[in-house]
Design a protein around this motif. Structure first.
Motif, short mmCIF file in Angstrom:
data_model
loop_
_atom_site.label_atom_id
_atom_site.label_comp_id
_atom_site.label_asym_id
_atom_site.label_seq_id
_atom_site.Cartn_x
_atom_site.Cartn_y
_atom_site.Cartn_z
N UNK A 110 0.75 -1.33 0.06
CA UNK A 110 -0.13 -0.07 -0.04
C UNK A 110 0.80 1.19 0.22
N UNK A 111 2.04 1.22 0.79
CA UNK A 111 2.71 2.36 0.96
C UNK A 111 3.45 2.61 -0.40
N UNK A 112 3.93 1.37 -1.11
CA UNK A 112 4.47 1.45 -2.43
C UNK A 112 3.45 2.13 -3.36
N UNK A 113 2.31 1.64 -3.35
CA UNK A 113 1.34 2.30 -4.34
C UNK A 113 0.91 3.75 -4.05
N UNK A 114 0.92 4.16 -2.91
CA UNK A 114 0.81 5.62 -2.33
C UNK A 114 2.13 6.50 -3.04
N UNK A 115 3.03 5.82 -2.68
CA UNK A 115 4.51 6.70 -3.19
C UNK A 115 4.24 6.90 -4.66
N UNK A 116 4.01 5.51 -5.53
CA UNK A 116 3.99 5.81 -6.98
C UNK A 116 3.03 6.95 -7.17
N UNK A 117 1.74 6.69 -6.37
CA UNK A 117 0.43 7.68 -6.95
C UNK A 117 1.23 9.32 -6.64
N UNK A 118 1.93 9.32 -5.70
CA UNK A 118 2.33 10.66 -5.59
C UNK A 118 3.18 11.19 -6.54
N UNK A 119 3.70 10.60 -7.50
CA UNK A 119 4.81 11.12 -8.43
C UNK A 119 3.68 11.26 -9.79
N UNK A 120 2.46 10.89 -9.67
CA UNK A 120 1.78 10.90 -10.89
C UNK A 120 1.41 12.50 -11.41
N UNK A 121 1.32 12.75 -12.51
CA UNK A 121 0.90 14.27 -12.93
C UNK A 121 -0.81 14.13 -12.93
N UNK A 122 -1.11 15.38 -13.21
CA UNK A 122 -2.44 15.52 -13.25
C UNK A 122 -3.27 14.76 -14.46
N UNK A 123 -2.68 14.83 -15.57
CA UNK A 123 -3.08 14.16 -16.71
C UNK A 123 -3.06 12.58 -16.50
#
Lengths: 193, 204
Positions: B36-49
């Motif tokens: 879950x932490x890995x998924x959150x960290x990954x999501x944090x780097x996503x652009x708005x698009x």
């Protein structure tokens, strides 16, 4: 009728200026009084200006949640059947929201505003007036959350507020249905219907 | 139909819709705090698009599901009327986020074209029902409720990460609308069960 209007919307900039002043005031109080000098809205160590804004926004939301819970508490006994079941469920959900907001305020280093001793809720006559009043308060909550959400500084607070406001929008739909109105009046919920 | 072995869309096509990634980012898809932490960290780097692409994909699935179900005429007049009110709202959401993606320099996904394509996406989202197997009003309402729940999930996951305040506000508004849709559809499925219609204090 509820005695006071919901708090007016404020820009984050305005709140930050106020928060900066509050932080400066708190710092001055700390300098003057040692460890006892904390702002009334904070729980101990001085929060950052961004956290102070969050605390103010969340405390406003908390006040509205409590007012709405007070209305449900006062009016559920007046309701029967499905409306009674809905009122009871929604009261529990508003209390859960208040508890969540309290936790968010405390985690931001703030003090949750104390509940009022009483709320002037007027004298709604019959279920229709009760639901009209509930619609007004649920709308005010939704509009308040939408005003606040983009100003909140943490992802956790934004997520919590989004999920709470969507639940309040569901309460709105059920109240509208109960009054025989369209329960999904707009593609974009604004809290102004 | 786009060339899958069974006549359905290929995995590559589904990935291009942003839905595989969106589904796997869901809380049910990952077990354990580390994941879950890995998924959150990954999501944090996503652009708005990148955050809006699964949103648009889910909206396009909703539009297709509503259209197919309304066209089937399997529902009562009341349910048909309610779903007919919801379809233009889903259209409005899809159109809004399609325009937003264009403004952000991305190419929006095209509308879904076939039932096979839509059913493959329902499977990716772990919805067991299929548009190809609609028989009753209950089948129709169940799919719509589940699609609305998928929509709520994609908005809830996007909201904390979006950097544009306007898009964040729009997503919060639409999350609320999808919550209302799910509530009203659930009341059509079980008219006396308010606990199932508004099952949680948090829509997510």
């Amino acid at each position: 009728v509820v005695s006071e209007d919901p708090p007016a919307a404020s820009s984050r900039r305005g709140l930050l200026i106020g928060a900066g002043a509050a932080a400066a005031g708190a710092a001055a109080a700390i300098a003057a009084c040692g460890s006892k000098g904390a702002s009334q809205t904070t729980s101990g160590a001085t929060p950052s200006p961004a956290s102070l804004v969050d605390i103010q926004l969340l405390n406003r939301a908390l006040e509205l949640e409590r007012r709405t819970a007070a209305l449900y508490t006062a009016t559920v006994p007046l309701l029967t059947g499905r409306a009674h079941a809905a009122g009871k469920l929604f009261l529990a959900q508003e209390l859960a929201h208040a508890s969540e907001l309290t936790g968010l305020i405390q985690r931001a280093g703030g003090k949750p505003r104390m509940p009022r001793a009483s709320y002037n809720l007027g004298h709604p006559r019959g279920p229709h007036e009760v639901f009209r009043q509930l619609i007004a308060l649920e709308n005010a909550q939704v509009a308040g959350y939408l005003d606040a959400i983009a100003q909140l500084s943490t992802a956790k607070a934004r997520a919590a507020v989004a999920s709470i406001l969507a639940n309040d929008a569901q309460h709105l739909s059920v109240a509208l249905l109960t009054l025989g109105r369209n329960p999904i009046p707009a593609a974009f919920v604004t809290g102004r219907i | 139909v786009h060339g899958g072995e069974d006549g359905g869309p290929t995995r590559r096509e589904l990935i291009s819709r942003g839905l595989v990634a969106g589904a796997l980012a869901g809380p049910g898809a990952l077990a354990g705090a580390g994941a879950l932490a890995a998924a959150t960290a990954e999501a944090a780097t996503k652009t708005d698009a990148e955050l809006l692409m699964p949103v648009l994909a889910a909206e396009l699935l909703a539009v297709f599901a509503y259209k197919t179900i309304l066209h089937s005429e399997l529902m009562s007049a009341a349910a048909q009327r309610t779903a007919a009110r919801m379809l233009p709202q889903e259209h409005a959401h899809a159109s809004t986020f399609s325009d937003a993606l264009l403004r952000l320099g991305s190419t929006p996904l095209p509308p879904l074209k076939t039932v096979a394509e839509a059913d493959a996406l329902l499977a990716i989202h772990r919805i067991p029902n299929r548009l190809a197997h609609l028989r009753t009003e209950r089948d129709c309402l169940t799919i719509l409720v589940r699609v609305e729940n998928v929509l709520a999930g994609v908005y809830y996951r996007a909201i904390p990460q979006l950097s544009d305040p306007h898009l964040l506000g729009l997503c919060a508004q639409v999350l609320a609308t999808e919550g209302q849709h799910a509530c009203v559809l659930n009341l059509l499925l079980r008219p006396h069960d308010i606990d199932r219609a508004v099952p949680s204090s948090y829509v997510q």
